[in-house]
Design an enzyme around this catalytic site. Sequence first.
Site, PDB file in Angstrom:
ATOM      1  CG  HIS A   1      -3.155  -3.172   4.226  1.00 46.66           C
ATOM      2  ND1 HIS A   1      -2.126  -2.673   4.987  1.00 46.66           N
ATOM      3  CD2 HIS A   1      -3.662  -2.129   3.544  1.00 46.66           C
ATOM      4  CE1 HIS A   1      -2.009  -1.372   4.794  1.00 46.66           C
ATOM      5  NE2 HIS A   1      -2.927  -1.019   3.917  1.00 46.66           N
TER       6      HIS A   1
ATOM      7  CD  GLU B   1      -0.690  -5.722   6.427  1.00 42.47           C
ATOM      8  OE1 GLU B   1      -0.512  -6.273   5.324  1.00 42.47           O
ATOM      9  OE2 GLU B   1      -0.954  -4.515   6.538  1.00 42.47           O
TER      10      GLU B   1
ATOM     11  CB  CYS C   1      -0.983  -0.070   1.158  1.00 40.35           C
ATOM     12  SG  CYS C   1      -2.449   0.907   0.826  1.00 40.35           S
TER      13      CYS C   1
HETATM   14  N1  GLN Z   1      -3.249   6.460   1.100  1.00 42.52           N
HETATM   15  C1  GLN Z   1      -1.982   6.097   1.690  1.00 42.52           C
HETATM   16  C2  GLN Z   1      -0.833   6.797   0.979  1.00 42.52           C
HETATM   17  O1  GLN Z   1      -1.024   7.468   0.008  1.00 42.52           O
HETATM   18  C3  GLN Z   1      -1.773   4.601   1.663  1.00 42.52           C
HETATM   19  C4  GLN Z   1      -2.784   3.914   2.554  1.00 42.52           C
HETATM   20  C5  GLN Z   1      -2.338   2.603   3.097  1.00 42.52           C
HETATM   21  O2  GLN Z   1      -1.138   2.318   3.218  1.00 42.52           O
HETATM   22  N2  GLN Z   1      -3.302   1.821   3.522  1.00 42.52           N
HETATM   23  O3  GLN Z   1       0.264   6.688   1.425  1.00 42.52           O
END
Ligand code: GLN
Length: 195
Positions: free
Chosen positions: A164, A166, A70
């Site tokens: 994610h 995890e 992410c």
């Molecule tokens: N929106 C976050 C970003 O731009 C990422 C969100 C996440 O890691 N769940 O860094």
Amino acid sequence: MQGDFALHHRVFFRLGIESVPVKVPSDLDSIDGLVIPGGESTTLSLLINSFELREPLINFGKDHPVMGICAGLIMMAKEVPDERVQPFGFLNITVDRNAYGRQIESSTEMVKYHFNSNTEIELATTLIRAPKISEMGDDIQVLGEFNGSPVAVISGHHLGLSFHPELDEIDIFHQILFDPSSKYYTKKSNQVYAT
Ligand code: GLN
């Protein structure tokens, strides 16, 4: 230093792989691979610079496995159209932040993944203000996609996930990080194991 690192320690514990937090450059000396967890990529960029981790991390990634989740995926990218983020360029991809919508639009989807040509596995895929891979180079292999966009990609020893694993106790991506040559996978209850 930021994000939901504690759950990644749990994944590695389940896999029998020792894990330590990385906060200063010397922490990289004792590890074989790195997970950049989800969190906030703008904050990660600031902290990486202020802890003088940028060059050490770029050097580490040259010859070690790195998985970005992410916000971590955003840090793995070559291009991010947001000047507050300074990605490492480990994966030849362009990533758009928050492209699946705001926090309230976060969701868990069932997505089919192909780790090799004859195995298809459906896994829970939790997207939280997730980034979208909008462009990618020829060297990028897509492991799974949701609504036509890749959500898991691999190139050499680098992995990037929009979601994610995890949070859903899915360990297979962490396992692949340390054993990319694993070819066969079996499914036991909601867990997937390389054999
Ligand atoms: N929106 C976050 C970003 O731009 C990422 C969100 C996440 O890691 N769940 O860094």
